[in-house]
Design an enzyme around this catalytic site. Structure first.
Site, short mmCIF file in Angstrom:
data_model
loop_
_atom_site.label_atom_id
_atom_site.label_comp_id
_atom_site.label_asym_id
_atom_site.label_seq_id
_atom_site.Cartn_x
_atom_site.Cartn_y
_atom_site.Cartn_z
N SER A 45 54.96 61.70 34.30
CA SER A 45 54.42 60.64 34.02
C SER A 45 53.76 60.60 33.19
CB SER A 45 53.75 59.86 35.05
OG SER A 45 53.83 58.50 34.90
N ASP A 168 60.84 57.30 36.92
CA ASP A 168 58.89 58.16 36.62
C ASP A 168 58.98 59.16 37.30
OD1 ASP A 168 56.30 58.50 36.53
OD2 ASP A 168 55.91 56.34 37.06
#
Length: 292
Positions: A45, A168
């Site tokens: 991320s 993500d």
């Protein structure tokens, strides 16, 4: 002459956490000023963004440049919410924010084009949005890999990377210590973004709530991975900031977070933090009665 055992291969592991990624910049400042380096980087991320930049220039000067980038960031640079985007989300029901801003940020500031061209090996973690599995990206377009790893579900569209639909990395592995071990690391230095402090009320806003929901998974994931880690692996978790208030969607606290993290990490090192591997009690979730 006695044989000197080789130095354990060290990995810096960058966790996810939205705008709280500024904390990792302060941690890096403290580490690099003390001459500490990594043999590889693993990031998920926002940790993919910080980790990729560090891997391109793993020096104190490189960290200073990364700090300057973070200090100049505004929410609109990453999450450019507009009325057109809101209406598109409501009618098409696919994603809320285009990744153009993040793509420009990466392309403008990253010193290399492909992951394999970094100064030290970089492994970026994303999530296969169709299966939920963890995908490790070590070659190919650095910008695409970073954008895929930071593509918060519902906020950003999944990224098609070599035929896989990726989102993500925090969904499957926010703090990818097992990935680092699989890549050959024997000594792990974890740079968390938080957060052990429980909120006293929900954050405000759609994206802020989505990011907070992801952060609730972070400590649980990390505890689970640490408990099953081979005993031969040394790991060190830099101290999360405490108390940590605000939202991982809020970029107004960047300067304060960097300075607090640098001081906290310096103090931790000075007090013998690297003399005690395997300690992660600081990750226990708790509340602060005085918070309002």
């Amino acid at each position: 002459m006695a044989n000197i055992p080789p130095r354990p291969k060290t990995a810096f592991i960058f966790a996810g956490g939205g705008s709280f990624g500024a904390i990792q910049v302060g941690m890096l400042r403290a580490l690099t000023r003390r001459g500490m380096t990594a043999d590889m980087v693993v990031g998920s991320s926002v940790g993919a963004l910080n980790g990729a930049y560090y891997a391109g220039n793993p020096t104190a000067a490189g960290v200073e440049r990364l700090e300057a980038i973070w200090r100049g960031l505004r929410r609109r640079d990453v999450f450019p919410l507009r009325l057109k985007a809101m209406l598109s989300f409501l009618y098409r029901r696919d994603f809320l924010v285009a990744s153009d801003g993040l793509h420009r940020l990466v392309e403008r500031n990253l010193a290399y084009r492909n992951l394999e061209d970094a100064a030290i090996p970089i492994h970026i973690v994303a999530t296969n949005i169709l299966t939920g599995g963890t995908v490790v990206l070590s070659e190919g377009s650095a910008a695409q890999a970073i954008i895929a790893s930071a593509a918060i579900p519902a906020a950003f569209a999944p990224v098609n990377f070599n035929g896989l639909y990726l989102a993500d990395g925090a969904v499957s592995s926010n703090t990818p210590i097992k990935v680092a071990v699989e890549q050959g690391a024997q000594r792990l230095i974890v740079l968390p973004t938080g957060y052990a402090c429980a909120l006293d009320k929900p954050p405000v806003g759609m994206i802020a709530n989505a990011l907070h929901a992801l952060t609730l998974l972070v400590v649980r994931q990390l505890w689970s991975e640490l408990e099953t880690l081979d005993k031969s692996i040394d790991f060190f978790i830099l101290p999360p900031l405490c108390p940590l208030v605000g939202s991982p969607y809020d970029f107004s606290q960047t300067a304060e977070l960097i300075e607090r993290a640098a001081r906290s990490t310096d103090d931790w090192i000075a007090n013998g933090g690297f003399e005690w591997p395997g300690v992660y009690s600081q990750l226990s979730t708790h509340t602060h009665a005085h918070q309002h």
